[in-house]
Design a protein around this motif. Structure first.
Motif, PDB file in Angstrom:
ATOM      1  N   GLY A   1      34.273  48.669  95.306  1.00 28.32           N
ATOM      2  CA  GLY A   1      34.036  47.763  96.436  1.00 28.32           C
ATOM      3  C   GLY A   1      32.630  47.544  96.578  1.00 28.32           C
ATOM      4  O   GLY A   1      32.432  47.127  97.586  1.00 28.32           O
ATOM      5  N   LYS A   2      31.591  47.923  95.729  1.00 29.28           N
ATOM      6  CA  LYS A   2      30.433  47.789  96.080  1.00 29.28           C
ATOM      7  C   LYS A   2      29.616  46.855  95.043  1.00 29.28           C
ATOM      8  O   LYS A   2      30.106  46.578  93.919  1.00 29.28           O
ATOM      9  CB  LYS A   2      29.568  49.397  95.954  1.00 29.28           C
ATOM     10  N   THR A   3      28.562  46.333  95.286  1.00 30.80           N
ATOM     11  CA  THR A   3      27.657  45.505  94.633  1.00 30.80           C
ATOM     12  C   THR A   3      26.324  46.191  94.348  1.00 30.80           C
ATOM     13  O   THR A   3      25.836  46.757  95.401  1.00 30.80           O
ATOM     14  CB  THR A   3      27.436  44.107  95.267  1.00 30.80           C
ATOM     15  N   VAL A   4      26.041  46.117  93.025  1.00 28.11           N
ATOM     16  CA  VAL A   4      24.771  46.688  92.841  1.00 28.11           C
ATOM     17  C   VAL A   4      23.748  45.532  92.190  1.00 28.11           C
ATOM     18  O   VAL A   4      24.190  44.804  91.539  1.00 28.11           O
ATOM     19  CB  VAL A   4      24.765  47.725  91.816  1.00 28.11           C
ATOM     20  N   LYS A   5      22.589  45.332  92.722  1.00 31.14           N
ATOM     21  CA  LYS A   5      21.812  44.638  92.518  1.00 31.14           C
ATOM     22  C   LYS A   5      20.450  44.981  91.675  1.00 31.14           C
ATOM     23  O   LYS A   5      19.805  45.870  92.076  1.00 31.14           O
ATOM     24  CB  LYS A   5      21.256  43.752  93.891  1.00 31.14           C
ATOM     25  N   LEU A   6      20.244  44.749  90.569  1.00 31.95           N
ATOM     26  CA  LEU A   6      19.159  44.623  89.713  1.00 31.95           C
ATOM     27  C   LEU A   6      18.172  43.991  90.002  1.00 31.95           C
ATOM     28  O   LEU A   6      18.405  42.356  89.863  1.00 31.95           O
ATOM     29  CB  LEU A   6      19.556  44.778  88.300  1.00 31.95           C
ATOM     30  N   ALA A   7      16.950  44.199  90.583  1.00 26.55           N
ATOM     31  CA  ALA A   7      16.063  43.227  91.164  1.00 26.55           C
ATOM     32  C   ALA A   7      14.571  43.700  90.915  1.00 26.55           C
ATOM     33  O   ALA A   7      14.471  45.004  90.777  1.00 26.55           O
ATOM     34  CB  ALA A   7      16.349  42.636  92.616  1.00 26.55           C
ATOM     35  N   PRO A   8      13.740  42.947  90.965  1.00 26.88           N
ATOM     36  CA  PRO A   8      12.288  43.396  91.026  1.00 26.88           C
ATOM     37  C   PRO A   8      12.104  44.413  92.041  1.00 26.88           C
ATOM     38  O   PRO A   8      12.454  44.089  92.946  1.00 26.88           O
ATOM     39  CB  PRO A   8      11.516  41.910  91.306  1.00 26.88           C
ATOM     40  N   GLY A   9      11.359  45.474  91.631  1.00 28.81           N
ATOM     41  CA  GLY A   9      10.915  46.399  92.538  1.00 28.81           C
ATOM     42  C   GLY A   9      11.995  47.495  92.544  1.00 28.81           C
ATOM     43  O   GLY A   9      12.021  48.625  93.272  1.00 28.81           O
TER      44      GLY A   9
END
Ligand SMILES: [Cu+2]
Length: 173
Positions: free
Chosen positions: A102-110
């Motif tokens: 049910g979760k979203t993990v974002k790989l993003a700068p920083g």
């Protein structure tokens, strides 16, 4: 099949179709939906590049990103970036990156990112770089990193803008 079960089968089918509004760019793998995979152009001679993407877990159990590999990179890892005493540091996630149900993990700068190392060549803006992600449950998933401009902070930066303006495709850069 009687009329009732036929009706049920029909409505179940349409429910599935309605419940999965997956965009064309999104990649489904088991219970996971991976979207907005992108990277940045690298200056010539650079040996490393970051990879960013969004992972959504639509299932009922956690999954874990345990590995990453890419044809263009001699070595690739999942990294975490943290700030310690004002100094940015990054380290490989040895135990993998958990995506809770049910979760979203974002790989993003920083923050979390894919780290492509020992690059065999530069990443050029506008290119699509295939990367293989390996999840504990969903298995291996190939995604394409959409290469943006050098300073891009998010997907849909310079590269995407250009693609949306076909009239300028002949423009010199
Ligand atoms: Cu890194």
């Amino acid at each position: 099949m009687n009329t009732l079960s036929r009706l049920f089968a029909l409505s179940a089918l349409s429910a599935v179709v309605i419940a999965a509004p997956v965009r064309a760019d999104d990649i489904k793998a088991g219970d996971l939906v991976i979207s907005q995979a992108w990277s940045r152009a690298t200056p010539s001679g650079a040996k490393v590049a970051g990879g960013f993407l969004t992972i959504e877990n639509k299932g009922a159990a956690p999954d874990k990103l345990v590995g990453v590999s890419a044809e263009i990179a001699g070595k690739a890892d999942v990294h975490e970036m943290t700030t310690e005493n004002g100094v940015m540091k990054m380290r490989p996630l040895d135990k993998g990156l958990v995506v809770e149900p049910g979760k979203t993990v974002k790989l993003a700068p920083g923050g979390y990112h894919l780290m492509l190392q020992d690059l065999k060549g530069p990443l050029k803006q506008g290119e699509k770089v295939p990367v293989t992600l390996e999840f504990e449950k969903a298995g291996k998933v190939v995604v394409s990193l959409d290469v943006q401009g050098v300073g891009a902070q998010a997907p849909g930066g310079g590269g995407t803008m250009m693609k949306k303006m076909p009239d300028h495709s002949g423009m010199k850069m």
